[in-house]
Structures are given as C-alpha cells and as structure tokens.
Scaffold this motif. Structure first.
Motif, PDB file in Angstrom:
ATOM      1  N   ARG A  81       0.906  -1.351  -0.029  1.00  0.00           N
ATOM      2  CA  ARG A  81      -0.148  -0.084   0.070  1.00  0.00           C
ATOM      3  C   ARG A  81       0.925   1.224  -0.073  1.00  0.00           C
ATOM      4  NH1 ARG A  81      -4.977   0.446   4.144  1.00  0.00           N
ATOM      5  NH2 ARG A  81      -6.131   2.273   3.276  1.00  0.00           N
ATOM      6  N   LEU A  82       1.898   1.396   0.944  1.00  0.00           N
ATOM      7  CA  LEU A  82       3.003   2.416   0.893  1.00  0.00           C
ATOM      8  C   LEU A  82       3.483   2.563  -0.449  1.00  0.00           C
ATOM      9  CD1 LEU A  82       4.360   2.014   4.649  1.00  0.00           C
ATOM     10  CD2 LEU A  82       2.868   3.970   3.594  1.00  0.00           C
ATOM     11  N   GLY A  83       4.130   1.330  -0.795  1.00  0.00           N
ATOM     12  CA  GLY A  83       4.802   1.370  -2.063  1.00  0.00           C
ATOM     13  C   GLY A  83       3.944   1.932  -3.429  1.00  0.00           C
ATOM     14  N   ALA A  84       2.880   1.432  -3.655  1.00  0.00           N
ATOM     15  CA  ALA A  84       1.646   1.780  -4.569  1.00  0.00           C
ATOM     16  C   ALA A  84       1.521   3.397  -4.562  1.00  0.00           C
ATOM     17  CB  ALA A  84       0.317   0.980  -4.486  1.00  0.00           C
ATOM     18  N   ALA A  85       1.285   3.874  -3.274  1.00  0.00           N
ATOM     19  CA  ALA A  85       0.962   5.465  -3.430  1.00  0.00           C
ATOM     20  C   ALA A  85       2.227   6.182  -3.805  1.00  0.00           C
ATOM     21  CB  ALA A  85       0.546   5.500  -1.785  1.00  0.00           C
ATOM     22  N   LEU A  86       3.395   5.539  -3.304  1.00  0.00           N
ATOM     23  CA  LEU A  86       4.658   6.456  -3.529  1.00  0.00           C
ATOM     24  C   LEU A  86       4.857   6.222  -4.819  1.00  0.00           C
ATOM     25  CD1 LEU A  86       6.713   5.941  -0.497  1.00  0.00           C
ATOM     26  CD2 LEU A  86       5.497   7.943  -1.186  1.00  0.00           C
ATOM     27  N   TRP A  87       4.851   4.983  -5.652  1.00  0.00           N
ATOM     28  CA  TRP A  87       5.016   4.697  -6.999  1.00  0.00           C
ATOM     29  C   TRP A  87       4.244   5.341  -7.933  1.00  0.00           C
ATOM     30  CZ3 TRP A  87       6.202  -1.067  -7.913  1.00  0.00           C
ATOM     31  CH2 TRP A  87       7.290  -1.644  -7.184  1.00  0.00           C
ATOM     32  N   ALA A  88       2.970   5.795  -7.413  1.00  0.00           N
ATOM     33  CA  ALA A  88       1.958   6.679  -8.379  1.00  0.00           C
ATOM     34  C   ALA A  88       2.499   7.942  -8.638  1.00  0.00           C
ATOM     35  CB  ALA A  88       0.627   6.413  -7.843  1.00  0.00           C
ATOM     36  N   LEU A  89       3.436   8.645  -7.736  1.00  0.00           N
ATOM     37  CA  LEU A  89       3.847   9.836  -7.828  1.00  0.00           C
ATOM     38  C   LEU A  89       4.578  10.056  -9.217  1.00  0.00           C
ATOM     39  CD1 LEU A  89       4.935  10.452  -4.188  1.00  0.00           C
ATOM     40  CD2 LEU A  89       3.093  11.608  -5.257  1.00  0.00           C
ATOM     41  N   PRO A  90       4.715  11.338  -9.838  1.00  0.00           N
ATOM     42  CA  PRO A  90       5.149  11.500 -11.104  1.00  0.00           C
ATOM     43  C   PRO A  90       6.645  11.471 -10.731  1.00  0.00           C
ATOM     44  CG  PRO A  90       4.247  13.653 -10.341  1.00  0.00           C
ATOM     45  CD  PRO A  90       3.703  12.520  -9.536  1.00  0.00           C
ATOM     46  N   ARG A  91       7.521  11.440 -11.714  1.00  0.00           N
ATOM     47  CA  ARG A  91       9.066  11.457 -11.402  1.00  0.00           C
ATOM     48  C   ARG A  91       9.833  12.047 -12.608  1.00  0.00           C
ATOM     49  NH1 ARG A  91       6.381   6.539 -11.368  1.00  0.00           N
ATOM     50  NH2 ARG A  91       7.093   5.167 -13.271  1.00  0.00           N
ATOM     51  N   ALA A  92      11.134  12.268 -12.520  1.00  0.00           N
ATOM     52  CA  ALA A  92      11.564  12.837 -13.876  1.00  0.00           C
ATOM     53  C   ALA A  92      11.713  11.799 -14.630  1.00  0.00           C
ATOM     54  CB  ALA A  92      13.042  13.151 -13.310  1.00  0.00           C
ATOM     55  N   GLU A  93      12.088  12.346 -16.146  1.00  0.00           N
ATOM     56  CA  GLU A  93      12.201  11.424 -17.116  1.00  0.00           C
ATOM     57  C   GLU A  93      13.436  10.454 -16.990  1.00  0.00           C
ATOM     58  OE1 GLU A  93      12.928  11.746 -22.333  1.00  0.00           O
ATOM     59  OE2 GLU A  93      12.765  13.395 -20.903  1.00  0.00           O
ATOM     60  N   GLU A  94      13.316   9.173 -17.205  1.00  0.00           N
ATOM     61  CA  GLU A  94      13.973   8.367 -16.862  1.00  0.00           C
ATOM     62  C   GLU A  94      15.117   8.061 -18.126  1.00  0.00           C
ATOM     63  OE1 GLU A  94      12.016   4.487 -16.077  1.00  0.00           O
ATOM     64  OE2 GLU A  94      10.946   5.546 -14.469  1.00  0.00           O
ATOM     65  N   ALA A  95      16.156   7.649 -17.665  1.00  0.00           N
ATOM     66  CA  ALA A  95      17.273   7.257 -18.638  1.00  0.00           C
ATOM     67  C   ALA A  95      16.990   6.223 -19.716  1.00  0.00           C
ATOM     68  CB  ALA A  95      18.766   6.746 -18.117  1.00  0.00           C
ATOM     69  N   ASP A  96      17.506   6.295 -20.884  1.00  0.00           N
ATOM     70  CA  ASP A  96      17.164   5.331 -21.846  1.00  0.00           C
ATOM     71  C   ASP A  96      17.782   4.096 -21.377  1.00  0.00           C
ATOM     72  OD1 ASP A  96      17.264   3.701 -24.189  1.00  0.00           O
ATOM     73  OD2 ASP A  96      18.593   4.859 -25.392  1.00  0.00           O
ATOM     74  N   PRO A  97      17.090   2.837 -21.176  1.00  0.00           N
ATOM     75  CA  PRO A  97      17.482   1.566 -20.667  1.00  0.00           C
ATOM     76  C   PRO A  97      18.658   1.115 -21.545  1.00  0.00           C
ATOM     77  CG  PRO A  97      15.317   1.510 -21.492  1.00  0.00           C
ATOM     78  CD  PRO A  97      15.855   2.733 -21.582  1.00  0.00           C
ATOM     79  N   GLN A  98      18.642   1.177 -22.874  1.00  0.00           N
ATOM     80  CA  GLN A  98      19.656   0.757 -23.645  1.00  0.00           C
ATOM     81  C   GLN A  98      20.645   1.333 -23.911  1.00  0.00           C
ATOM     82  OE1 GLN A  98      18.647  -2.309 -24.797  1.00  0.00           O
ATOM     83  NE2 GLN A  98      16.760  -1.909 -23.878  1.00  0.00           N
ATOM     84  N   ALA A  99      20.955   2.583 -23.220  1.00  0.00           N
ATOM     85  CA  ALA A  99      22.208   3.302 -23.204  1.00  0.00           C
ATOM     86  C   ALA A  99      23.399   2.465 -22.446  1.00  0.00           C
ATOM     87  CB  ALA A  99      22.023   4.694 -22.885  1.00  0.00           C
ATOM     88  N   PRO A 100      24.481   2.641 -23.093  1.00  0.00           N
ATOM     89  CA  PRO A 100      25.608   2.086 -22.220  1.00  0.00           C
ATOM     90  C   PRO A 100      25.811   2.528 -20.987  1.00  0.00           C
ATOM     91  CG  PRO A 100      26.421   2.466 -24.526  1.00  0.00           C
ATOM     92  CD  PRO A 100      24.894   3.138 -24.400  1.00  0.00           C
TER      93      PRO A 100
END
Length: 213
Positions: A81-100
């Motif tokens: 419950r705590l995790g789901a509430a915090l995970w729903a918050l907006p966050r900064a754009e993430e790095a390209d997962p394929q970049a070295p």
C-alpha cells in the motif's frame, strides 16, 4: 464541521473543495440535511494532502486520483500500500535503458544493493520507480565523465537507511494504514526538499569548521 469551517481550517476555498468532491479526490461528508453535510478530521487531513500534491508537487489531478486510490486500497498489504501510493507519484524522465551508461549505472546499483544487503530492493529491481530514480542520475554522472563507485555511495546509503528508520518510527505512531500512507506521500512532496536543504546547510557549517568562516 461544516463546509465553510473545513475551508477555513484547510485554507482551501469552498469552490475548490466542491471541485475535489466532484472529482472524487475527497470523500463526501456525512449528510445532515438535503443541502448540508458534516466533515471531520479525516477530510481535513486529506485536503492538506491534496493541496500538497497539486500546489507544491504540481501533480496532475488524474495522477492525484491514482495516488489516493492506492492510499485508500485496504486490500493491499502495508508495504504494498505504501509502495503503490509512492510509486504513483510523478518522477523525472528516466534514462534510456539501452544506453551503455544506463547499463553501467544499473550494474553499479546492483553492486551497491548487494554490498548493503538490501535484498528486497534488488528483488524488485527495475519494477521500482525508486530503483529507476537512482539509476537515472547515476547515468547522467557517468555520461558526463564523473566517476562514481560503490565505495563512495555506501556511506550515503547507510545514512539514508537511518533516515528511513526514523521515517517509519514516525509512521508507526499513526493510528491506521490510510493515515500512514497519506503521511508518507505528503513527506515525499514536502519533506524531501527539507532533507536536501539540511544537507546544504550542514555543508556550509562543515566548510566553516574546516576552513574558517
């Protein structure tokens, strides 16, 4: 309390409260008459949370609804419950997962979590926004040629473990899981900037202690 009193205590206009009620961000009060409802401390607490999310966190209404749905979901276990509430918050754009650099940062995070013995964080891995929010700035550091190591990060992480322990000591003084989740979300919006500011004030103090004012 009446709607006008709820407005006075929360600092939120009655028109805005009515909007939150229509958008189902705030639960309806207890009906007294056909045109009048009564509100209690839970409404006041929820209003303060909504205000923090929208006015301070700049969270869109649709996302606020998602966060609050997780806060109110009694079917979830406490950690979920705590995790789901915090995970729903907006966050900064993430790095390209394929970049070295991203892959290098992910490997660094995995080594750090292993060093710390944080098995739950490792098990959740890329599913966790918190995990990904750690990978992204490390990726930027590596891309800009700033070396970073597990040895360097470990003392910071251990200090954060102490902070997290204090966070949950505070949460456990609250009466129920809904209020704990609300408080955790509000802290993510309102208290994390305080922690950053305290670090900078402490750096100023340490600089003056070491090198003179």
């Amino acid at each position: 309390m009446r709607l006008s009193e709820l407005s006075e205590h929360s600092g939120v206009s009655t028109a805005t409260i009515k909007y939150y009620l229509r958008e189902q961000l705030l639960s309806q009060g207890r009906r007294i008459t056909a045109t009048r409802s009564e509100y209690d401390a839970s409404h006041l607490r929820r209003l303060r949370l909504i205000r923090a999310l929208i006015q301070v966190g700049k969270v869109p209404v649709a996302t606020v609804r998602e966060v609050l749905a997780a806060v109110d979901d009694e079917s979830l276990g406490r950690t979920t419950r705590l995790g789901a509430a915090l995970w729903a918050l907006p966050r900064a754009e993430e790095a390209d997962p394929q970049a070295p650099a991203t892959r290098e940062a992910q490997a660094l995070v995995e080594d750090l979590l292993t060093e710390l013995g944080w098995d739950f964080a490792r098990a959740n891995g890329a599913l966790s926004p918190a995990y990904r929010s750690l990978v992204t700035p490390l990726t930027r550091l590596l891309e800009l040629g700033h070396p970073v190591t597990v040895t360097e990060l470990t003392p910071y992480a251990r200090q954060m473990a102490s902070v997290a322990g204090h966070d949950f000591d505070v949460l456990e003084t609250l009466p129920d899981d809904a209020e704990r989740a609300e408080t955790a979300v509000a802290a993510a919006i309102l208290r994390e900037p305080v922690l950053l500011a305290l670090r900078r004030v402490a750096q100023e103090e340490e600089s003056a202690r070491r090198y003179g004012p």
